[in-house]
Design a protein around this motif. Structure first.
Motif, mmCIF file in Angstrom:
data_model
loop_
_atom_site.group_PDB
_atom_site.id
_atom_site.type_symbol
_atom_site.label_atom_id
_atom_site.label_comp_id
_atom_site.label_asym_id
_atom_site.label_seq_id
_atom_site.Cartn_x
_atom_site.Cartn_y
_atom_site.Cartn_z
ATOM 1 N N SER A 79 24.445 -33.064 -91.920
ATOM 2 C CA SER A 79 24.918 -31.943 -91.097
ATOM 3 C C SER A 79 25.657 -32.474 -89.868
ATOM 4 O O SER A 79 26.602 -31.839 -89.386
ATOM 5 C CB SER A 79 23.739 -31.058 -90.689
ATOM 6 O OG SER A 79 22.723 -31.819 -90.064
ATOM 7 N N GLU A 93 19.437 -33.110 -92.286
ATOM 8 C CA GLU A 93 19.671 -32.712 -93.673
ATOM 9 C C GLU A 93 20.706 -33.641 -94.296
ATOM 10 O O GLU A 93 21.766 -33.883 -93.729
ATOM 11 C CB GLU A 93 20.175 -31.276 -93.726
ATOM 12 C CG GLU A 93 20.440 -30.787 -95.121
ATOM 13 C CD GLU A 93 21.024 -29.387 -95.154
ATOM 14 O OE1 GLU A 93 21.190 -28.872 -96.266
ATOM 15 O OE2 GLU A 93 21.315 -28.817 -94.090
ATOM 16 N N ILE A 147 22.936 -34.266 -97.753
ATOM 17 C CA ILE A 147 23.438 -33.638 -98.971
ATOM 18 C C ILE A 147 24.205 -34.707 -99.748
ATOM 19 O O ILE A 147 24.878 -35.547 -99.156
ATOM 20 C CB ILE A 147 24.385 -32.468 -98.621
ATOM 21 C CG1 ILE A 147 23.657 -31.445 -97.764
ATOM 22 C CG2 ILE A 147 24.970 -31.832 -99.870
ATOM 23 C CD1 ILE A 147 24.585 -30.476 -97.057
ATOM 24 N N LYS A 148 24.101 -34.668 -101.048
ATOM 25 C CA LYS A 148 24.879 -35.590 -101.888
ATOM 26 C C LYS A 148 26.194 -34.925 -102.274
ATOM 27 O O LYS A 148 26.219 -33.807 -102.769
ATOM 28 C CB LYS A 148 24.110 -35.953 -103.162
ATOM 29 C CG LYS A 148 22.853 -36.717 -102.920
ATOM 30 C CD LYS A 148 23.146 -38.156 -102.639
ATOM 31 C CE LYS A 148 21.822 -38.911 -102.517
ATOM 32 N NZ LYS A 148 21.977 -40.320 -102.516
#
Length: 66
Positions: free
Chosen positions: A50, A38, A40-41
């Motif tokens: 993660s 995963e 994420i910005k």
């Protein structure tokens, strides 16, 4: 006095190495696993995974012990 400071630095250095190695092993385990990673910005639009969060937790745990 100087000998104690050197020993404390050596112990701190060993502790830091242990933290880095454990965090690195975790990252490798995550990236070599079957699951997708995963991404994420962050607010500044840079990616964080993660694996990044998990390794950060390990390093923070070691830092709290110092």
């Amino acid at each position: 006095m100087i000998k104690i400071r050197v020993l404390n630095r050596v112990n701190l250095f060993k502790h830091a190495i242990s933290a880095a190695l454990e965090a690195g092993r975790l990252i490798l385990d995550i990236y070599s696993g079957p699951a997708d990673i995963e991404v994420i910005k962050k607010n500044d639009n840079t990616p964080v995974t993660s694996a990044d969060y998990a390794s950060n937790e390990i390093i923070n745990t070691y830092l709290l012990q110092t």
